[in-house]
Design an enzyme around this catalytic site. Structure first.
Site, PDB file in Angstrom:
ATOM      1  N   GLY A   1      35.689  14.413  15.715  1.00  0.00           N
ATOM      2  CA  GLY A   1      35.767  15.881  15.462  1.00  0.00           C
ATOM      3  C   GLY A   1      36.278  16.629  16.754  1.00  0.00           C
ATOM      4  O   GLY A   1      36.044  16.355  17.999  1.00  0.00           O
ATOM      5  N   GLU A   2      36.957  17.906  16.739  1.00  0.00           N
ATOM      6  CA  GLU A   2      37.679  18.404  17.719  1.00  0.00           C
ATOM      7  C   GLU A   2      36.315  19.247  18.670  1.00  0.00           C
ATOM      8  O   GLU A   2      36.699  19.617  19.717  1.00  0.00           O
ATOM      9  CB  GLU A   2      38.615  19.602  17.379  1.00  0.00           C
ATOM     10  CG  GLU A   2      39.718  19.160  16.574  1.00  0.00           C
ATOM     11  CD  GLU A   2      39.551  19.138  15.050  1.00  0.00           C
ATOM     12  OE1 GLU A   2      40.313  19.889  14.475  1.00  0.00           O
ATOM     13  OE2 GLU A   2      38.608  18.411  14.609  1.00  0.00           O
ATOM     14  N   ASN A   3      35.359  19.277  17.999  1.00  0.00           N
ATOM     15  CA  ASN A   3      34.171  19.803  18.871  1.00  0.00           C
ATOM     16  C   ASN A   3      33.605  18.995  19.545  1.00  0.00           C
ATOM     17  O   ASN A   3      32.511  19.403  20.437  1.00  0.00           O
ATOM     18  CB  ASN A   3      33.188  20.712  17.744  1.00  0.00           C
ATOM     19  CG  ASN A   3      32.735  19.691  16.576  1.00  0.00           C
ATOM     20  OD1 ASN A   3      33.293  18.686  16.490  1.00  0.00           O
ATOM     21  ND2 ASN A   3      31.381  19.778  16.717  1.00  0.00           N
TER      22      ASN A   3
END
Length: 474
Positions: A302-304
């Protein structure tokens, strides 16, 4: 605020005191991703009460709810927003309303470019060249150069006057530790602002955090305040972010072919043997459920700032500080890791992912993708797609074959703003699996009960077909 001497405490008595130096017209970075628990709500409330206007707010997205930057827009304190997401699906917010009527200026930035611009400012650099956004609206007015046969855009560094951050633990010296996936953009922001204030759930004496457990060194922190919002209030609002993509409306009337769940299953079977896969927001999240069901050894990214998670199905196991890039609650799997968004986008742009699964509004016959903005309907929400695509990983788009009104989503040329050109490898819809080839779109599989003539009629561009088109195996 305290500062200078290493033995001087950086703890500030109140949030109001911590942001007292904010002046009209300043640029304010705000840490957090989307979920309510990750925002510095106490500092944002103090900033709203402080009343300084004409602010430039720099954050990933403005989210929604009482403890987010929305309260600044409600009070008319914002002149400009810089970030990757200004709109919220199915909810018109004060920020979005102000942007749409022209009261707030908008600078929309691809998510990976956004964090890299912040990192560059903190590293004392003027900017950098990136392949993300080439051939799209993002490229307009920017210098472009060819490096090794590939065009890149020059992006300027993004500094700020203040950064307001949220951490789990901070000590008297300003050393900080984050919880779960809340690190995301915050470590980069701490390096890029002239004054940095952190809001901590817990404040401890210097030395209480083991040196190897410090995620953000105190050299970057000017002030520490205690988080002051009741946990129950935060959790009630945070749980509202657990959205179910299957509950969203599809086309008017009966939807032919696969259900959304079955579309997710078909994509899950495509990527089940891969090592590292990124799933976009919306329909792609359905893929994760089936990967769990198939017991596929895929580590989802995930980009987070998370690698190795699965969707949460049991609310009793919910940990509000663990969420994916779509703000859905998740739980970790063996082999998982948590980091910041700088590292996350290095994985994406650096080509370390095996596949990326994104939703789409339109896909052209040459593989162009449009998936971030429908002018006139919402404010733009770009997210991380441009940077995810830039890494060259296999790109699978999952979307319904037509809009609710029956208009084709597979078209000769995209009419909506582009995410990237010639990037899509495969499209999975409720009617078919279609490959993008040098000769155009190729019908690979048909959904059960669907014939080729129906797919051709629902497609807005030529469709190549082999002599025999098999039915999908679900």
């Amino acid at each position: 605020m305290a500062g200078g001497k290493a033995d001087a405490t950086k703890v500030v008595a109140s949030a109001a005191e911590a942001i007292a130096g904010v002046r009209p017209g300043m640029a304010i970075m705000v840490g957090g991703f989307s979920t309510t628990v990750s925002w510095p709500g106490t500092l944002l409330g103090a900033l709203a009460d402080h009343g300084a206007g004409d602010l430039t707010i720099i954050c990933n997205s403005v989210s929604k709810g009482a403890f987010t930057p929305q309260q600044l827009a409600e009070r008319g304190l914002v002149k400009k927003f810089i970030g990757s997401g200004a709109g919220q699906p199915h909810a018109r917010t004060p920020f979005e309303e102000a942007i749409l009527r022209g009261a707030i200026e908008l600078e929309i930035v691809p998510q990976g470019t956004f964090v890299e611009r912040i990192r560059a400012a903190g590293a004392g650099m003027a900017g950098f060249f990136t392949p993300a956004g080439v051939g799209t609206e993002v490229a307009e007015g920017k210098e472009q150069r060819d490096f090794d046969g590939r065009l890149h855009l020059f992006e300027r560094a993004l500094p700020a006057d203040y950064a307001l951050l949220r951490v789990q633990v901070a000590d008297d010296a300003g050393n900080c530790r984050f919880q779960g996936t809340t690190r995301n953009f915050q470590t980069a922001m701490a390096t890029a602002a002239r004054t940095v204030v952190v809001e901590a759930d817990e404040i401890v004496p210097a030395g209480a955090i083991a040196p190897e457990g410090v995620h953000l060194p105190g050299i970057f922190v000017d002030g520490v305040v205690r988080h002051g919002i009741a946990r129950d209030a935060l959790l009630r609002e945070a749980w509202g972010y657990r959205k179910d993509p299957t509950a969203a409306p599809t086309m008017e009337g009966e939807v032919r072919g696969l259900t959304r769940e079955q579309m997710g299953l078909r994509v899950a079977r495509m990527v089940a043997d891969y090592d590292y896969v990124n799933l976009g927001v919306g329909l792609p999240t359905l893929v994760a459920r089936w990967l769990d069901e198939l017991k596929a050894p895929v580590l989802l990214q995930g980009e987070n700032g998370i690698l190795g998670y699965q969707g949460l199905t049991d609310r009793d196991r919910w940990q509000p500080h663990l969420f994916d890039a779509g703000s859905l609650p998740v739980e970790l799997v063996p082999g998982s890791s948590i980091f910041d968004s700088v590292s996350s986008f290095a994985m994406a742009r650096g080509g370390h992912l095996d596949a990326v699964v994104l939703g789409g509004y339109e896909v052209s016959e040459t593989g162009d993708l449009a998936n971030w903005y429908r002018p006139g309907k919402t404010a733009p929400a770009m997210g991380g797609a441009m940077d995810l695509i830039a890494g060259g990983s296999e790109l699978i788009v999952i979307m319904e074959h037509t809009t609710r009104s029956g208009r084709p989503r597979l078209v000769s040329a995209c009419e909506l703003p582009l995410t990237a050109r010639r990037c899509v490898d495969t499209v999975v819809t409720n009617l078919a699996v279609i490959d993008v080839t040098p000769g155009g779109l190729l019908l690979r599989e048909l959904a059960p009960g669907i014939d080729a003539g129906e797919v051709i009629a629902a497609t807005g561009c030529p469709l190549n077909m082999p002599a025999q088109v098999p039915e999908m195996t679900l």
